[in-house]
Scaffold this active site. Structure first.
Site, short mmCIF file in Angstrom:
data_model
loop_
_atom_site.label_atom_id
_atom_site.label_comp_id
_atom_site.label_asym_id
_atom_site.label_seq_id
_atom_site.Cartn_x
_atom_site.Cartn_y
_atom_site.Cartn_z
N GLY A 198 46.93 45.67 40.72
CA GLY A 198 46.15 46.26 39.65
C GLY A 198 45.28 45.30 38.88
CD GLU A 199 41.03 43.62 36.27
OE1 GLU A 199 40.84 42.89 37.24
OE2 GLU A 199 41.26 43.17 35.13
CD GLU A 238 55.13 45.62 47.50
OE1 GLU A 238 55.88 45.87 48.44
OE2 GLU A 238 54.05 45.03 47.66
CB CYS A 297 38.63 42.66 45.95
SG CYS A 297 38.32 42.76 44.18
CB SER A 304 39.64 37.12 40.91
OG SER A 304 41.01 37.21 40.64
CG LEU A 305 33.98 32.41 40.61
CD1 LEU A 305 33.27 33.29 39.59
CD2 LEU A 305 33.74 30.93 40.26
CG HIS A 306 37.81 35.40 44.91
ND1 HIS A 306 38.81 34.46 44.93
CD2 HIS A 306 38.38 36.51 44.37
CE1 HIS A 306 39.93 34.98 44.44
NE2 HIS A 306 39.69 36.21 44.08
CB CYS A 335 47.77 35.89 46.37
SG CYS A 335 48.23 34.81 45.10
CB CYS A 374 42.56 42.54 47.49
SG CYS A 374 44.02 43.03 46.56
CB CYS A 416 53.70 37.56 40.73
SG CYS A 416 52.13 38.33 41.11
CB SER A 433 44.85 37.10 37.42
OG SER A 433 43.84 37.03 38.40
N1 SAH Z 1 43.33 42.35 39.81
C1 SAH Z 1 43.51 41.05 39.31
C2 SAH Z 1 44.92 40.52 39.45
C3 SAH Z 1 45.63 40.79 40.74
S1 SAH Z 1 45.11 39.95 42.17
C4 SAH Z 1 42.53 40.11 39.94
O1 SAH Z 1 41.87 40.50 40.89
O2 SAH Z 1 42.41 39.00 39.44
C5 SAH Z 1 45.74 38.28 41.98
C6 SAH Z 1 44.95 37.23 42.76
O3 SAH Z 1 45.16 37.35 44.19
C7 SAH Z 1 43.46 37.38 42.56
O4 SAH Z 1 42.84 36.14 42.38
C8 SAH Z 1 43.03 37.98 43.87
O5 SAH Z 1 41.67 37.82 44.09
C9 SAH Z 1 43.91 37.25 44.84
N2 SAH Z 1 43.97 37.88 46.16
C10 SAH Z 1 43.81 39.18 46.47
N3 SAH Z 1 43.95 39.38 47.81
C11 SAH Z 1 44.23 38.18 48.35
C12 SAH Z 1 44.53 37.74 49.68
N4 SAH Z 1 44.59 38.59 50.67
N5 SAH Z 1 44.78 36.42 49.87
C13 SAH Z 1 44.78 35.55 48.83
N6 SAH Z 1 44.52 35.91 47.56
C14 SAH Z 1 44.25 37.21 47.31
FE1 SF4 Z 2 40.47 43.21 43.47
FE2 SF4 Z 2 42.56 42.34 42.00
FE3 SF4 Z 2 42.22 44.96 42.46
FE4 SF4 Z 2 42.95 43.36 44.46
S1 SF4 Z 2 44.15 43.83 42.62
S2 SF4 Z 2 41.36 44.99 44.53
S3 SF4 Z 2 41.85 41.48 43.94
S4 SF4 Z 2 40.83 43.64 41.30
#
Ligand code: SAH
Ligand code: SF4
Length: 412
Positions: free
Chosen positions: A213-214, A128, A152, A267-269, A387, A155, A141, A245
């Site tokens: 994806g990462e 997507e 995560c 993506s600290l969180h 996101c 996600c 994006c 990211s």
């Molecule tokens: N894999 C990479 C890039 C894709 S995710 C990463 O994790 O950074 C892009 C952003 O969306 C990241 O900051 C991720 O933590 C955030 N994200 C993932 N799931 C989410 C959700 N359900 N609500 C809000 N942000 C989310």
């Molecule tokens: Fe975690 Fe980013 Fe992968 Fe989602 S796309 S599982 S936030 S690393």
């Protein structure tokens, strides 16, 4: 609602499609759209273009494909007809296939793209891509992998099983598809609905690698794609407008800065390892202190080139005032922006979004420490484009088919 009505027939078609497995048909003609300069030179050699002309021809193709958005060889008017015919016989200018397009109430657009299987028997993977228009800018994006190997817990993409790296052409192809669909080529017109599309000359101004994806687990292909995206003679995005990211693949962060030179988002969180281990499991391998050390050493970091720290707001999990203070303390000395992301829910998600008042309390502390406008407005939630909501549609269908089957079994 409107989007759903549009989506459903497409999804039904997808269900049939996702059951068909690629057969051993003759290999399709490769597309020049998405190729790197080196690949174009190889393609010209295959098309028997004399070596002395290849560089010049590659520069012409580069301009047609990436600066003008050509989709047919007949458009390439400064290239002789015989060569156009030779290219047409061996190659295409095709982009990834659009399996579905959805337009949100707020003008956000999401495309489900169907990719070529990489080997016989592989199911055609889907990804997507999301376009988020604002009056003064347009952000695209893009995805770097089909699914994600990381898990995560907040996600949706992380719950998808099928995973493979995208090729550089598939990453670049997402930008081409988006520019085609919103009329973002010189002389092209905006889509008839026009919803949300900015008046500006460039309708996509920023690229964020924040889709599925990462990206740092697909380093070489992301790097090749970033080179095409940032080449002033190709897609011509400034590197300051391309943001990668990462969940925190520490050993690759320095290389991303040195070799791609793009902006970085982390993506600290969470501010404690114990909690981050749970939310972002890659933290068990690369804990917060190592991650922040890599950020401090990020090449080119300055007040004009800050790192964005993303922090998803999860009710009762990571949203306390104490955590906001700790966040500010942890980031002291790093040229940083903080983006608070209200959690976007998805079916079966184990969290809730923090209450708005709590997000504002958290934001106040961050603001008082000198970080401006940190709350990210959710966009495209009605079409599951926000996101962390992305997941290949066929995977969703398989999951819902399994749920239905289980429910039917339970009822029997
Ligand atoms: N894999 C990479 C890039 C894709 S995710 C990463 O994790 O950074 C892009 C952003 O969306 C990241 O900051 C991720 O933590 C955030 N994200 C993932 N799931 C989410 C959700 N359900 N609500 C809000 N942000 C989310
Ligand atoms: Fe975690 Fe980013 Fe992968 Fe989602 S796309 S599982 S936030 S690393």
């Amino acid at each position: 609602m409107r989007a759903r009505l549009f989506y459903f027939p497409v999804m039904t078609a997808l269900l049939h499609r996702s059951e068909t497995i690629a057969e051993a048909a003759p290999a399709p003609k490769p597309s020049l759209a998405g190729m790197t300069k080196a690949e174009l030179l190889q393609a010209l050699a295959l098309a028997e273009v004399p070596e002395s002309q290849r560089k010049m021809r590659a520069a012409q193709l580069w301009n047609w494909v990436y600066a003008r958005g050509a989709q047919n060889f007949s458009d390439l008017t400064n290239i002789a007809k015989t060569l156009r015919g030779g290219l047409d016989a061996r190659f295409t200018l095709a982009r990834p296939e659009i399996a579905a397009e959805q337009i949100s109430e707020d003008g956000t657009r999401k495309w489900l793209l169907r990719l070529e299987p990489q080997r016989p028997g592989e199911r055609a993977p889907e990804i997507e891509t999301v376009y988020i228009p604002e009056p003064d800018r347009g952000t695209l994006c893009i995805s770097s992998q089909v699914g994600c190997t990381l898990t995560c817990t907040f996600c949706h993409t992380g719950t998808q099983k099928l995973v493979r790296n995208l090729t550089a052409a598939e990453i670049v192809g997402q930008i081409l598809v988006a520019r085609d669909r919103i009329g973002d080529w010189p002389g092209a017109s905006a889509p008839a609905d026009g919803r949300g599309i900015p008046e500006a000359e460039r309708k996509i101004t920023n690229i964020v690698l924040m889709g599925m994806g990462e990206p740092l687990y697909n380093f070489e292909n992301v790097k090749a794609a970033a080179a095409v995206a940032s080449d002033p003679d190709a897609l011509a995005f400034s590197k300051r407008r391309i943001t990668l990211s990462t969940s925190g693949v520490v050993p690759m962060i320095g290389r991303a800065g040195a070799e791609m030179g793009v902006m970085l988002a982390i993506s600290l969180h969470a501010v404690r390892d114990e909690l981050r281990d749970e939310l972002v499991p890659i933290n068990r391998k690369y804990p917060i202190a190592e991650l922040l050390a890599a950020c401090r050493a990020y090449p080119g970091l300055s007040n004009a080139r800050r790192i964005t720290f993303e922090y998803v707001m999860l009710k009762g999990i990571n949203d306390s005032v104490a955590e906001a203070k700790e966040l500010v303390r942890l980031l002291a000395g790093i040229p940083a922006k903080i983006n608070l992301i209200p959690f976007n829910a998805w079916p079966g998600a184990p969290y809730e979004c923090s209450d708005w008042a709590q997000i504002e309390r958290f934001a106040d502390i961050v603001n008082r420490a000198g970080y401006a406008s940190p709350i990210r407005t959710p966009r495209g939630r009605d079409i599951m484009a926000a996101c962390g909501q992305l997941k290949s549609a066929s995977e969703k269908l398989r999951a819902s088919a399994l749920r239905n089957k289980a429910a039917a079994g339970a009822g029997a």
